[in-house]
Motif scaffolding. Structure first.
Motif, PDB file in Angstrom:
ATOM      1  N   LYS A 482      42.860 -14.161 101.826  1.00 47.69           N
ATOM      2  CA  LYS A 482      43.626 -13.083 101.198  1.00 47.69           C
ATOM      3  C   LYS A 482      44.428 -13.668 100.047  1.00 47.69           C
ATOM      4  N   HIS A 484      47.272 -13.556  96.995  1.00 54.02           N
ATOM      5  CA  HIS A 484      48.543 -12.961  96.606  1.00 54.02           C
ATOM      6  C   HIS A 484      48.967 -13.538  95.261  1.00 54.02           C
ATOM      7  N   ALA A 486      52.057 -14.484  92.880  1.00 52.27           N
ATOM      8  CA  ALA A 486      53.502 -14.745  92.845  1.00 52.27           C
ATOM      9  C   ALA A 486      53.957 -14.647  91.399  1.00 52.27           C
ATOM     10  N   TYR A 504      58.407 -17.511  97.268  1.00 54.77           N
ATOM     11  CA  TYR A 504      57.321 -17.016  98.112  1.00 54.77           C
ATOM     12  C   TYR A 504      56.393 -18.152  98.540  1.00 54.77           C
ATOM     13  N   ASN A 508      56.018 -19.749 102.449  1.00 64.02           N
ATOM     14  CA  ASN A 508      54.715 -19.831 103.110  1.00 64.02           C
ATOM     15  C   ASN A 508      54.351 -21.260 103.491  1.00 64.02           C
ATOM     16  N   LYS A 691      44.936 -17.945 103.244  1.00 64.37           N
ATOM     17  CA  LYS A 691      45.818 -17.262 102.313  1.00 64.37           C
ATOM     18  C   LYS A 691      45.882 -18.071 101.020  1.00 64.37           C
ATOM     19  N   ILE A 693      47.935 -18.278  97.259  1.00 63.58           N
ATOM     20  CA  ILE A 693      49.050 -17.821  96.433  1.00 63.58           C
ATOM     21  C   ILE A 693      48.852 -18.358  95.021  1.00 63.58           C
ATOM     22  N   LEU A 708      41.141 -11.409  92.687  1.00 58.18           N
ATOM     23  CA  LEU A 708      41.750 -10.646  93.780  1.00 58.18           C
ATOM     24  C   LEU A 708      40.708  -9.817  94.525  1.00 58.18           C
TER      25      LEU A 708
END
Length: 828
Positions: A482, A484, A486, A504, A508, A691, A693, A708
């Motif tokens: 996934k 994300h 920032a 962030y 994590n 995950k 970032i 994404l």
């Protein structure tokens, strides 16, 4: 063909050979073959030949004929060095294609292709003249010492002369003796390759053939506890190993070599030398990998069908889809048929894990070939491949030049990677494209594999030139990580940034550490800080040889140029204004590692970049430490993006995504998409979703949207439209010509002349000359000329001929002969 005619004229022989020499010569040279060597001459074998003034080289025979050169003064070859070919006809055809397509010379290809120890070294030695009558009159002191030494030792090397006279420069002295005809030069070409041998231990009779008598051997050593321990250790090792080495026995039994020798004197065993491979790997057969998934079986069926019609197939599978498992299936088939397989990887950073996987399946049938091997190791692999001992070769682009005999499959893993392109020195070839041509010479098949295909490769697949097979799911049904975003700009406005890290990302990372998991952080710049700048006058430290800022390296406490290697001390004050307000700006991997220790003091942090992996085994150690969970966080450059597979990586962080798409290059968007997608693919490859970032200021950039949504097809469609609009590959072919000279005025005038000569024949297809992104490197000023050509084979050939002709004409002009010309076809 040219002939070298400075001495040894020949008129009687009727056999001639064309020889390619390891020099940047535009053609091969013709030599005459003495009658007593005719029977020994073979195509592809090496011969010792004179070239130039009193120099010897080992060249390769690429033609044997009876065509007498027109000037009738060919030199004789001096000796034949091989009884078996070093290269085959197919390899010579490959060399010629590389030289022709990438606009270089066959000698430059030979330099790149052969290990150094197969390009034999000429060692000059002095011998006394048979006419010398012991008259020392008229000799200088130094000449007297040399002649006296020769009268005693018969011959001495130039190194010996340096030692006798205690001086470094002896050329002038030796030339004086040569002119007086008191000495002659004797040149010897010597093989430098030596097989690696290791001392091993084995039983002697009667214990060798009658193991039941070993009880008597124990009786012979019963008075020595260490000898008893050594004998017991030998028996245990011999049950597990095909042969027992002395170092392994000493370690296992905790004894020294003196104990081994003592038992040898009692005639229980003997120590002998055994030739072993220099290349890593334990040679043990491991268990076969897991059963193929339904998706993998479907992909193999589709590829089998396509390979009946296509020579090249692209395997486009998302990260973690199990492409390596499919490669293994095809390698198994090839070995069962007695064929050879070349498995190409872009960088040796990838080889550590892949070697382990392939050797677990194929044992000692796997050879490894890359730039970090020493010369002896390279020669060993060369000979193993030529003999068929190693049917599977895992290597970087240089492995293309190995002497395959039954090559049937070439696998190009991570085919999109820019590391397949050789930049300097010539030949400036693309390993992927060269692999496809090499496969055609052997009537072999080529498999291209990647999660992020290059635009050109995917375009060829969509147009039907290549076959296309896609795998859209991860192995085992795992979800893709996934992703994300920032927002760096937002956090800077809120003042929540912690140095170069968003809150962030830090939060994590803390969560990952709490759960005993691992993280990878990616920053595509090594060093501590890219620039040291004065806050008062804006001065910044540049390299004295290159037009680039010098990077600060905290470990060494100095500034380094990443282009030429020049180093300088970190100044205490600004040299321009005297201010002590010097600031380190920017961020590299070293700084990330350093600052993470402040925010995450309990974390065990490692770093993988060019500074930490300079030695042969450095890659393996870092990767091994991360695999064995001796590290929590791995910080790295693009080395960490390339096909590595770690079980416990839950989080991947990209420190500065904006940097990736900000280069003034038509491929910038493509590279940014590939790098982000590849580094993101390192997360969550086993058991659970990972995950990713991505820290960025421009959070609306279309590349981020594509990544994404894991939308390669959307990215491709937008990119291909832009390429078509502006006539870039795959809709045009590019050639970059870089001209170099230490004097900018000479370069400017020469480049203008060169460009005008090109434009006379190629017109508006010629762009430039222009100063490149870095205008001076290693003291040479640079200017680039770009050729943008339509897709036409005849035009491409004409353009290359025009480049060579224009270069010759420019260099013929007074004052321009020193301008260097580097031609890069299909620059990456």
């Amino acid at each position: 063909m040219s002939t070298d005619t400075s001495f040894h004229p020949v008129t009687s022989t009727k056999t001639y050979v064309d020889v390619v020499l390891p020099l940047a010569l535009p053609m091969v040279y013709t030599y005459a073959v003495p009658e007593d060597l005719i029977a020994e001459i073979i195509f592809g074998g090496r011969v010792e030949v004179p070239f130039g003034k009193n120099k010897l080289y080992s060249g390769i025979v690429v033609a044997i004929h009876h065509n007498k050169p027109h000037d009738q003064r060919s030199k004789l070859i001096l000796s034949v060095l091989d009884d078996k070919p070093v290269i085959s006809k197919a390899h010579w055809d490959f060399w010629k294609w590389v030289a022709s397509y990438y606009v270089c010379t066959p000698g430059e290809v030979m330099q790149a292709a052969l290990p150094a120890h197969l390009k034999l070294e000429s060692q000059s030695r002095l011998v006394i003249s048979p006419l010398f009558d012991n008259n020392m009159e008229g000799l200088t002191d130094n000449e007297f010492l040399i002649v006296e030494a020769l009268s005693i030792q018969q011959e001495i090397s130039l190194e010996d002369v340096q030692k006798i006279l205690n001086v470094k420069s002896v050329t002038r002295i030796i030339n004086g003796l040569l002119d007086k005809k008191l000495v002659y030069l004797k040149s010897e070409i010597k093989e430098k390759f030596k097989p690696k041998v290791v001392a091993c231990v084995r039983l002697v009779e009667p214990f060798l053939s009658q193991p039941e008598l070993l009880a008597e051997a124990f009786d012979l050593v019963q008075n020595s506890e260490r000898q008893t321990r050594a004998l017991m250790g030998f028996i245990q090792l011999s049950k597990k190993e095909a042969f027992v080495t002395r170092p392994a026995l000493c370690k296992a039994a905790d004894v020294d070599s003196g104990v081994i020798a003592a038992i040898e004197k009692k005639e229980i065993w003997e120590v002998y030398d055994r030739t072993v491979s220099r290349i890593g790997g334990d040679g043990k057969e491991g268990e076969l990998t897991q059963v193929l998934s339904a998706q993998q079986e479907k992909a193999i069926r589709e590829m089998d069908a396509l390979f009946k019609e296509k020579e090249v197939v692209l395997l486009h599978g998302v990260t973690g889809s199990g492409k390596t498992r499919i490669y293994i299936e095809y390698i198994k088939r090839a070995l069962e048929a007695g064929e050879q397989v070349l498995y190409l990887l872009p960088e040796i950073a990838l080889t550590t894990q892949i070697i382990q996987r392939l050797q677990a399946v194929f044992g000692e049938q796997v050879a490894v070939y890359h730039s970090k091997l020493n010369n002896n190791e390279r020669v060993e692999v060369w000979k193993q491949v030529a003999s068929g001992q190693k049917p599977v070769v895992l290597g970087a682009r240089s492995a293309l030049f190995l002497p395959f005999t039954k090559l049937q499959w070439i696998i190009v893993d991570e085919e999109h990677d820019g590391s397949f392109k050789q930049h300097d020195p010539a030949p400036r070839y693309n390993g992927r494209d060269a692999a496809i041509f090499l496969a055609s010479l052997f009537k072999a098949k080529t498999m291209l594999g990647t999660a992020t295909p290059s635009v050109e490769t995917y375009y060829n697949a969509k147009k039907g030139k290549y076959g296309l097979v896609e795998m859209k799911e991860r192995f085992g049904g795992l979800d893709l990580p996934k992703l994300h975003i920032a927002d760096v700009g937002k956090e800077m406005h809120q003042r929540s940034m912690q140095s170069h890290f968003t809150s962030y990302l830090i939060d994590n990372l803390k969560e990952v550490l709490e759960h005993k998991e691992q993280a990878i952080l990616f920053q595509n710049r090594r060093g501590y800080a890219p620039t040291v700048r004065c806050e008062k006058c804006n001065w910044h430290k540049e390299c004295i040889h290159c037009d680039v800022s010098m990077t600060y390296h905290k470990l060494h406490g100095n500034l380094q140029c990443h282009y030429c290697g020049y180093q300088a001390h970190m100044p205490q004050n600004c040299p321009a204004c005297g201010s002590n307000e010097l600031k380190l700006t920017g961020i590299g991997t070293e700084k990330i590692e350093d600052e993470l220790k402040i925010y995450l003091p309990e974390a065990r942090i490692g770093r993988m970049d060019l500074d930490t992996v300079r030695t042969k085994n450095a890659h393996a150690k870092i990767i091994g430490d991360f695999e064995q969970f001796n590290l929590d966080i791995l910080v790295g450059t693009q080395m960490v993006t390339k096909g590595l597979d770690f079980d416990k990586v839950k989080l991947v962080g990209i420190i500065n995504a904006d940097q990736l798409w900000s280069f003034p290059d038509f491929r910038a968007s493509e590279r940014a998409f590939q790098l982000i997608a590849q580094v993101a693919g390192r997360a969550g490859r086993k058991n659970e979703q990972g995950k990713v970032i991505v820290q960025a200021r421009n959070i609306t950039h279309p590349i981020l949207k594509d990544v994404l949504e894991n939308d390669f097809h959307g990215f491709f469609e937008r990119e291909i439209m832009e390429r078509k609009s502006f006539a870039y590959p795959p809709f045009a072919r590019l050639i970059t010509i870089t001209l170099k000279h230490k004097k900018p005025d000479v370069l400017n005038y020469g480049a203008k002349l060169f460009t005008n000569l090109l434009k006379d024949k190629l017109g508006e297809r010629v762009k430039g000359p222009a100063v490149p992104f870095v205008g001076r490197i290693r003291g040479y000023y640079l200017l680039d000329v770009l050729l943008k050509l339509e897709l036409n084979g005849k035009l491409l050939k004409f353009a290359k001929e025009t480049i060579l002709e224009a270069g010759s004409q420019m260099k013929a002009e007074k004052g321009y002969s020193g301008i260097r010309i580097n031609v890069d076809v299909d620059p990456y």
